[in-house]
Design an enzyme around this catalytic site. Structure first.
Site, short mmCIF file in Angstrom:
data_model
loop_
_atom_site.label_atom_id
_atom_site.label_comp_id
_atom_site.label_asym_id
_atom_site.label_seq_id
_atom_site.Cartn_x
_atom_site.Cartn_y
_atom_site.Cartn_z
N GLU A 99 55.41 5.40 11.19
CA GLU A 99 55.94 6.27 10.13
C GLU A 99 55.76 7.71 10.59
O GLU A 99 54.77 8.07 11.21
CB GLU A 99 55.19 6.02 8.82
CG GLU A 99 55.59 4.70 8.20
CD GLU A 99 54.79 4.34 6.95
OE1 GLU A 99 54.16 5.23 6.36
OE2 GLU A 99 54.80 3.16 6.59
N CYS A 139 49.55 -0.49 7.60
CA CYS A 139 49.48 -1.41 8.74
C CYS A 139 48.07 -1.63 9.29
O CYS A 139 47.57 -2.75 9.25
CB CYS A 139 50.41 -0.91 9.83
SG CYS A 139 52.14 -1.08 9.35
#
Ligand code: NAD
Length: 437
Positions: A153, A261
């Site tokens: 990201e 994550c």
């Protein structure tokens, strides 16, 4: 090629947009009606640098569409990507219900050969389970491929368009050819596709994230030791990072890793190793260290205020789990804020992109404002994500606005000498405290 992407979050939206950018016809499916409505109206639902330009162009060219109609999308597609959430359940195992549910739905709507590609992060053996679930409703020919996603990201578009590597797990020659053709557009300089079996592909994703998390937790422990020894972790970092075997990246100390994550993937691998009788001790320690590290500044803030935080105005710069994203999942800032609110501190926070998401989660428990508004009359500033606008702020303005010149920096954004020169009380991670007295 006609592609369907099921799940239009951080991974699905970037995947769909980037495949459209290379000329494919992409339809993105989501069961969140509101999200699909906004996307169809041209509104990007996440913050991701560089995504807007590609999104707008491909939507205009009608190569990128959005729907809630999974059946129609699957029927028209040659390749169906799964970019579904796999959040941890209460025991830390990934909750695969979305992946399983969608797999059954795909089977119900298959009438010809397709490649189903799993981009979600899933435990070893999931590709085989997906196959079985599709076969419940469809007995014709199809392939299921494990294609874990490695985008970060904040850099997702670049990572997708110019990947370090693409991992394709399949035993099928037909699927291998289709995947190689699809990804050829991203491999113009050199071919970085690595083919392997499904199980190895699934494990590669967990191994990569876990290794990086180990590096972070290791460095945070070194930082904690530096504080005890009176050493400077930034010098130690530079000292070890020049060794090519170690490398310069992922050895920055701080208040731990967050996001959707690392925390979940480290716990999931620890958990699934345990399920097959293996005690993955390094990973357990990595999670434990990180959990503690996320709150490492809280006792220090309490100590500075002599355990009396009631009514103290604490400003936060950074709410997202890292810069260049609006993602607040597992963000250290949010855990710190909750801890400080328990001490009755008054929190005012600024983040360039994550304030809406934070507001949805924290509501009015804290106040929000611009970078300089939030520090007005503040007793202390806490920095939790190293957005570039925090690197060289107007220090003179800060000195004037803040009630006390106190900074707790969870990301080591400033040079100690600069803080000393400016006369701030300054605590960071693994470095000496600057106390002008
Ligand atoms: P996300 O939560 O941002 O997006 C998931 C999307 O799926 C949401 O829009 C949700 O509405 C939709 N969805 C849920 N159930 C659905 C269903 N039954 N049918 C249709 N749509 C459904 O998640 P994400 O961050 O994009 O992650 C997706 C997967 O990719 C996870 O397994 C994650 O671990 C993995 N991954 C994430 C990243 C990252 O940086 N975010 C990077 C690599 C891999």
């Amino acid at each position: 090629m006609n592609i369907a992407v099921i799940g239009t979050g951080y991974v699905g939206l970037v995947t769909g947009t980037c495949f459209a950018e290379t000329g494919n016809n992409v339809i993105c499916v989501d069961n969140d009606k509101e999200k699909v409505k906004r996307l169809n109206a041209g509104e990007i639902t996440i913050y991701e640098p560089g995504l807007d330009k590609l999104f707008t162009r491909n939507q205009r060219e009608e190569r990128l569409k959005f729907t809630t109609d999974l059946a129609a999308a699957v029927q028209d597609a040659m390749i169906v990507f799964l970019a579904l959430p796999t959040p941890p359940d209460k025991d830390g195992r990934p909750d695969l219900s979305a992946v399983y549910q969608v797999s059954e739905q795909i089977g119900e709507n298959m009438t010809a050969y397709k490649v189903i590609v799993d981009k979600s992060t899933v435990p070893v053996g999931t590709t085989e389970k997906v196959k079985v679930l599709i076969q419940k409703n469809y007995q014709g020919e199809f392939d299921v491929v494990a294609n874990p996603e490695f985008l970060r990201e904040g850099f997702a578009v670049d990572d997708f368009m110019k990947p370090n590597r693409v991992i394709i797990g399949t035993g099928s020659e037909k699927a291998r050819k289709i995947m190689a053709e699809l990804y050829a557009a991203f491999m113009r300089q050199d071919n970085r596709i690595i083919f392997m079996d499904e199980r190895s592909a699934e494990l590669t994703k967990y191994a990569a994230n876990s290794f990086l998390a180990v590096k972070i937790s290791f460095m945070n422990e070194i930082a904690n030791l530096c504080e005890i020894y009176g050493a400077d972790v930034d010098l130690v970092r530079r000292g070890i990072g020049t060794d090519e075997r170690i490398g310069k990246r992922f050895i920055f100390p701080g208040i731990g890793y967050g996001g959707s994550c690392f925390p979940k993937d480290v716990i999931a691998l620890t958990r699934s190793a345990k399920d097959v009788g293996y005690d993955f001790r390094i990973l357990q320690a990595t999670s434990d260290v990180n959990k503690k590290q996320k709150l490492v500044l809280v006792p220090r803030i309490k100590k500075y205020f002599k355990s009396d935080l009631a009514g103290k105005k604490i400003a936060f710069w950074g709410l997202a789990f890292k810069p260049n994203t609006d993602d607040i999942r597992e963000a250290p800032a949010l855990e710190m804020i909750e801890a400080l609110l328990k001490e009755e501190a008054v929190v005012h926070a600024f983040d360039p992109e994550a304030m809406n998401n934070a507001r949805n989660k924290l509501g009015n428990q804290i106040s929000y404002g611009s970078q300089y508004e939030v520090i007005r009359d503040a007793d202390a500033l806490v920095i939790t994500a190293e957005w570039s606008e925090f690197r060289t702020p107007d220090f003179e303005k800060m000195k004037k606005l803040m009630k006390k010149k106190v900074i707790f920096d969870g990301r080591n954004v400033y040079e100690l000498s600069k803080m000393e020169e400016l006369g701030f009380y300054y605590e960071s991670i693994g470095r000496k405290t600057i106390n002008p007295g």
